[in-house]
Design a protein around this motif. Structure first.
Motif, PDB file in Angstrom:
ATOM      1  N   ARG A   5       3.235  -5.721  -8.794  1.00 30.01           N
ATOM      2  CA  ARG A   5       3.757  -5.032  -7.622  1.00 30.01           C
ATOM      3  C   ARG A   5       2.994  -5.527  -6.399  1.00 30.01           C
ATOM      4  NH1 ARG A   5       6.222  -0.343  -8.938  1.00 30.01           N
ATOM      5  NH2 ARG A   5       7.487  -0.898  -7.113  1.00 30.01           N
ATOM      6  N   ARG A   6       3.694  -5.590  -5.272  1.00 30.30           N
ATOM      7  CA  ARG A   6       3.078  -6.114  -4.054  1.00 30.30           C
ATOM      8  C   ARG A   6       3.251  -5.123  -2.896  1.00 30.30           C
ATOM      9  NH1 ARG A   6       1.281 -11.191  -4.548  1.00 30.30           N
ATOM     10  NH2 ARG A   6       2.022 -12.402  -6.337  1.00 30.30           N
ATOM     11  N   PRO A   7       2.294  -4.200  -2.758  1.00 31.04           N
ATOM     12  CA  PRO A   7       2.325  -3.316  -1.593  1.00 31.04           C
ATOM     13  C   PRO A   7       1.724  -4.017  -0.368  1.00 31.04           C
ATOM     14  CG  PRO A   7       0.468  -2.760  -2.986  1.00 31.04           C
ATOM     15  CD  PRO A   7       1.217  -3.860  -3.693  1.00 31.04           C
ATOM     16  N   ARG A   8       2.292  -3.744   0.792  1.00 34.27           N
ATOM     17  CA  ARG A   8       1.774  -4.312   2.027  1.00 34.27           C
ATOM     18  C   ARG A   8       1.890  -3.266   3.136  1.00 34.27           C
ATOM     19  NH1 ARG A   8       4.083  -9.077   6.003  1.00 34.27           N
ATOM     20  NH2 ARG A   8       2.102  -9.530   7.034  1.00 34.27           N
ATOM     21  N   VAL A   9       0.823  -3.116   3.905  1.00 32.34           N
ATOM     22  CA  VAL A   9       0.806  -2.201   5.047  1.00 32.34           C
ATOM     23  C   VAL A   9       0.450  -2.994   6.285  1.00 32.34           C
ATOM     24  CG1 VAL A   9      -0.267  -0.159   6.077  1.00 32.34           C
ATOM     25  CG2 VAL A   9       0.167  -0.225   3.609  1.00 32.34           C
TER      26      VAL A   9
ATOM     27  N   ARG B  53       0.075  -1.649  18.951  1.00 32.76           N
ATOM     28  CA  ARG B  53       0.836  -0.821  19.890  1.00 32.76           C
ATOM     29  C   ARG B  53       2.114  -0.262  19.278  1.00 32.76           C
ATOM     30  NH1 ARG B  53      -1.223  -5.165  22.438  1.00 32.76           N
ATOM     31  NH2 ARG B  53      -2.666  -4.782  24.163  1.00 32.76           N
ATOM     32  N   ASP B  54       2.121  -0.079  17.989  1.00 36.51           N
ATOM     33  CA  ASP B  54       3.319   0.440  17.338  1.00 36.51           C
ATOM     34  C   ASP B  54       2.898   1.203  16.090  1.00 36.51           C
ATOM     35  OD1 ASP B  54       5.927   0.981  16.862  1.00 36.51           O
ATOM     36  OD2 ASP B  54       6.578  -1.094  16.578  1.00 36.51           O
ATOM     37  N   ALA B  55       3.857   1.901  15.483  1.00 39.50           N
ATOM     38  CA  ALA B  55       3.554   2.654  14.270  1.00 39.50           C
ATOM     39  C   ALA B  55       3.381   1.706  13.089  1.00 39.50           C
ATOM     40  CB  ALA B  55       4.688   3.643  13.985  1.00 39.50           C
ATOM     41  N   LYS B  56       2.541   2.110  12.151  1.00 44.36           N
ATOM     42  CA  LYS B  56       2.334   1.282  10.965  1.00 44.36           C
ATOM     43  C   LYS B  56       3.598   1.259  10.115  1.00 44.36           C
ATOM     44  CE  LYS B  56       0.189   5.083   8.391  1.00 44.36           C
ATOM     45  NZ  LYS B  56      -1.084   5.609   7.892  1.00 44.36           N
ATOM     46  N   ARG B  57       3.751   0.188   9.360  1.00 50.91           N
ATOM     47  CA  ARG B  57       4.904   0.001   8.482  1.00 50.91           C
ATOM     48  C   ARG B  57       4.404  -0.432   7.111  1.00 50.91           C
ATOM     49  NH1 ARG B  57       5.761  -3.197  12.777  1.00 50.91           N
ATOM     50  NH2 ARG B  57       5.793  -5.093  11.494  1.00 50.91           N
ATOM     51  N   ALA B  58       5.223  -0.209   6.115  1.00 53.02           N
ATOM     52  CA  ALA B  58       4.829  -0.596   4.755  1.00 53.02           C
ATOM     53  C   ALA B  58       6.029  -1.134   3.992  1.00 53.02           C
ATOM     54  CB  ALA B  58       4.242   0.600   4.012  1.00 53.02           C
ATOM     55  N   THR B  59       5.740  -2.059   3.104  1.00 49.90           N
ATOM     56  CA  THR B  59       6.749  -2.570   2.185  1.00 49.90           C
ATOM     57  C   THR B  59       6.180  -2.540   0.780  1.00 49.90           C
ATOM     58  OG1 THR B  59       6.014  -4.878   2.384  1.00 49.90           O
ATOM     59  CG2 THR B  59       7.706  -4.112   3.944  1.00 49.90           C
ATOM     60  N   LEU B  60       7.067  -2.481  -0.200  1.00 48.56           N
ATOM     61  CA  LEU B  60       6.681  -2.585  -1.602  1.00 48.56           C
ATOM     62  C   LEU B  60       7.615  -3.587  -2.253  1.00 48.56           C
ATOM     63  CD1 LEU B  60       4.956  -1.694  -3.974  1.00 48.56           C
ATOM     64  CD2 LEU B  60       6.562   0.193  -4.369  1.00 48.56           C
ATOM     65  N   ASP B  61       7.027  -4.683  -2.743  1.00 51.69           N
ATOM     66  CA  ASP B  61       7.804  -5.782  -3.323  1.00 51.69           C
ATOM     67  C   ASP B  61       8.830  -6.308  -2.323  1.00 51.69           C
ATOM     68  OD1 ASP B  61       6.371  -5.266  -5.661  1.00 51.69           O
ATOM     69  OD2 ASP B  61       7.900  -3.892  -6.416  1.00 51.69           O
TER      70      ASP B  61
ATOM     71  N   VAL C 237      10.402  -4.702   0.005  1.00 47.76           N
ATOM     72  CA  VAL C 237      11.384  -3.714   0.458  1.00 47.76           C
ATOM     73  C   VAL C 237      10.700  -2.722   1.391  1.00 47.76           C
ATOM     74  CG1 VAL C 237      12.996  -1.914  -0.246  1.00 47.76           C
ATOM     75  CG2 VAL C 237      12.689  -3.958  -1.669  1.00 47.76           C
ATOM     76  N   ALA C 238      11.276  -2.505   2.579  1.00 45.65           N
ATOM     77  CA  ALA C 238      10.690  -1.584   3.545  1.00 45.65           C
ATOM     78  C   ALA C 238      10.727  -0.154   3.009  1.00 45.65           C
ATOM     79  CB  ALA C 238      11.448  -1.674   4.863  1.00 45.65           C
ATOM     80  N   LEU C 239       9.628   0.581   3.238  1.00 49.63           N
ATOM     81  CA  LEU C 239       9.531   1.972   2.814  1.00 49.63           C
ATOM     82  C   LEU C 239       9.767   2.890   4.013  1.00 49.63           C
ATOM     83  CD1 LEU C 239       6.328   1.745   0.574  1.00 49.63           C
ATOM     84  CD2 LEU C 239       8.714   1.797  -0.177  1.00 49.63           C
ATOM     85  N   PRO C 240      10.236   4.122   3.770  1.00 46.23           N
ATOM     86  CA  PRO C 240      10.465   5.042   4.889  1.00 46.23           C
ATOM     87  C   PRO C 240       9.191   5.408   5.636  1.00 46.23           C
ATOM     88  CG  PRO C 240      10.769   6.160   2.780  1.00 46.23           C
ATOM     89  CD  PRO C 240      10.680   4.689   2.493  1.00 46.23           C
ATOM     90  N   SER C 241       8.064   5.375   4.949  1.00 43.03           N
ATOM     91  CA  SER C 241       6.767   5.622   5.580  1.00 43.03           C
ATOM     92  C   SER C 241       5.693   4.962   4.734  1.00 43.03           C
ATOM     93  CB  SER C 241       6.483   7.121   5.707  1.00 43.03           C
ATOM     94  OG  SER C 241       6.265   7.688   4.422  1.00 43.03           O
ATOM     95  N   ALA C 242       4.553   4.666   5.359  1.00 43.05           N
ATOM     96  CA  ALA C 242       3.462   4.052   4.602  1.00 43.05           C
ATOM     97  C   ALA C 242       2.969   4.977   3.501  1.00 43.05           C
ATOM     98  CB  ALA C 242       2.320   3.682   5.548  1.00 43.05           C
ATOM     99  N   GLU C 243       2.985   6.296   3.785  1.00 47.74           N
ATOM    100  CA  GLU C 243       2.504   7.252   2.792  1.00 47.74           C
ATOM    101  C   GLU C 243       3.386   7.304   1.542  1.00 47.74           C
ATOM    102  OE1 GLU C 243       2.462   7.695   5.997  1.00 47.74           O
ATOM    103  OE2 GLU C 243       0.344   8.076   6.427  1.00 47.74           O
ATOM    104  N   SER C 244       4.589   6.718   1.614  1.00 43.28           N
ATOM    105  CA  SER C 244       5.460   6.657   0.444  1.00 43.28           C
ATOM    106  C   SER C 244       4.828   5.857  -0.695  1.00 43.28           C
ATOM    107  CB  SER C 244       6.809   6.036   0.813  1.00 43.28           C
ATOM    108  OG  SER C 244       7.473   6.791   1.806  1.00 43.28           O
ATOM    109  N   LEU C 245       3.838   5.025  -0.386  1.00 41.90           N
ATOM    110  CA  LEU C 245       3.159   4.255  -1.426  1.00 41.90           C
ATOM    111  C   LEU C 245       2.506   5.156  -2.465  1.00 41.90           C
ATOM    112  CD1 LEU C 245       1.555   1.532   0.858  1.00 41.90           C
ATOM    113  CD2 LEU C 245       3.184   1.090  -0.993  1.00 41.90           C
ATOM    114  N   ARG C 246       2.196   6.398  -2.078  1.00 41.68           N
ATOM    115  CA  ARG C 246       1.550   7.313  -3.014  1.00 41.68           C
ATOM    116  C   ARG C 246       2.432   7.620  -4.223  1.00 41.68           C
ATOM    117  NH1 ARG C 246      -0.480  12.179   0.752  1.00 41.68           N
ATOM    118  NH2 ARG C 246       1.427  11.659   1.870  1.00 41.68           N
ATOM    119  N   ARG C 247       3.748   7.452  -4.064  1.00 35.24           N
ATOM    120  CA  ARG C 247       4.641   7.704  -5.191  1.00 35.24           C
ATOM    121  C   ARG C 247       4.574   6.583  -6.228  1.00 35.24           C
ATOM    122  NH1 ARG C 247       8.270   8.831  -0.734  1.00 35.24           N
ATOM    123  NH2 ARG C 247       8.311  11.076  -0.320  1.00 35.24           N
ATOM    124  N   ALA C 248       4.115   5.410  -5.788  1.00 39.45           N
ATOM    125  CA  ALA C 248       4.056   4.259  -6.695  1.00 39.45           C
ATOM    126  C   ALA C 248       2.663   4.054  -7.287  1.00 39.45           C
ATOM    127  CB  ALA C 248       4.490   2.992  -5.954  1.00 39.45           C
TER     128      ALA C 248
END
Length: 322
Positions: A56-60, A65-73, A75-86
């Motif tokens: 698995r490849r999580p990336r934050v 000057r903008d809000a943080k973003r996250a992807t997993l493999d 794929v964009a996640l709705p929020s960075a904190e969504s990584l906690r589900r994985a």
């Protein structure tokens, strides 16, 4: 895995990066801009995590000057904190002592995180209760200012009572589950007879009605699980007012180990500066207990601080690791 290096070498930054990449937030600060190197336009952290036969490849990504973003493999996640589900990551840092020595808010936040990890179906209870509470408080202020009738309070009061009862039930179940392994770990670490107790009762409609006048006068809800606490003690001796810092540290470690014992699979365990204030016997007990966890990362200033042979030693110097 043992990260070794002098103070200020960057060991804690490495642990923080692991936490950010698997949980979406820092264990040290909620101000994301503090995670960016001075003078930089932003920062990012990416991991390759082996999960059985998969990677698995999580990336934050944290722009300046903008809000943080996250992807997993990818794929964009709705929020960075969504990584906690994985990914499940537990961390000890010196400021985690607030769970024992801090105010009730720190213990409530800790317990709600435990509820989310132990009972995933109820992971949103604290947020849902908080949202209903905020709506009731806003309605109270409108009544206070004469902008709304008292009838407008009723739907929010009903939600606060219902969600509050569910939240208290979940918290009590979490405390009950933690109590036995917590006591076992405090005993092993030489703290004594560790006990946990939830302090607070579920709300009833009558409770809110009895406080209605004072709630309107103050513009806030003055009863409910947002004000509850968890007693952490050695027998009958409460550790917040009467425990030494060393005892408080042992209690936090015992809580961490107790939670790990309840999880269905081994988490990523991050232990920052955990060995510096433990004597040799307690270091060995801790090392033996975390030795069975599939992935543990510990920081120390010297290799000799860990009384067992680590699977891997990473030397950290001036922000570089080898």
């Amino acid at each position: 895995m043992l990260f070794v290096g002098e103070n200020g070498a960057g060991k804690t930054n490495l642990l923080e990066s692991l936490h950010v990449a698997t949980q979406g937030f820092s264990p040290r600060t909620r101000h994301d801009q503090q995670l960016i190197t001075f003078g930089s336009e932003g920062g990012s952290v990416e991991l390759a995590v082996r999960d059985g036969g998969f990677v698995r490849r999580p990336r934050v990504m944290i722009p300046a000057r903008d809000a943080k973003r996250a992807t997993l493999d990818g794929v964009a996640l709705p929020s960075a904190e969504s990584l906690r589900r994985a990914f499940t990551t537990l961390v000890f840092t010196p400021d985690r002592l607030a769970v024992v020595k801090g105010g009730p808010a720190a213990r409530r936040a800790y317990l709600d995180r435990v509820v989310a990890r132990l009972f995933p179906a109820r992971s949103q209870l604290a947020q849902e209760y908080g949202a209903a509470l905020a709506q009731r408080n806003a309605a109270l202020r409108r009544v206070q200012l004469g902008l709304s009738s008292r009838d407008a309070l009723e739907p929010w009061s009903e939600q606060v009572v219902a969600l509050g009862a569910s939240l208290v039930e979940a918290r009590r179940e979490a405390v009950a589950a933690l109590s036995e392994p917590f006591a076992e770990n405090t005993g092993a670490l030489g703290l004594g007879e560790g006990t946990l107790a939830y302090e607070g009762e579920p709300l009833t409609p009558g409770d809110l009605q009895a406080k209605l006048e004072s709630d309107i006068a103050r513009g806030i809800t003055t009863l409910g699980p947002h004000l509850h606490d968890i007693a952490i003690a050695d027998g009958s001796r409460a550790l917040r007012p009467f425990g030494s810092q060393g005892e408080q540290r042992l209690a936090v470690l015992a809580l961490l180990l107790a939670e790990i014992a309840l999880l269905p699979s081994s988490p990523l365990l991050l232990l920052d500066d955990v060995l510096s204030e433990l004597d040799s016997r307690r270091r060995r007990v801790l090392a033996e207990r975390v030795g069975s966890i599939e992935q543990t990362v510990i920081t120390a200033t010297h290799r000799s601080a860990l009384p067992v042979d680590p699977a891997q030693v990473v030397e950290v110097s001036h922000g570089q690791a080898r």
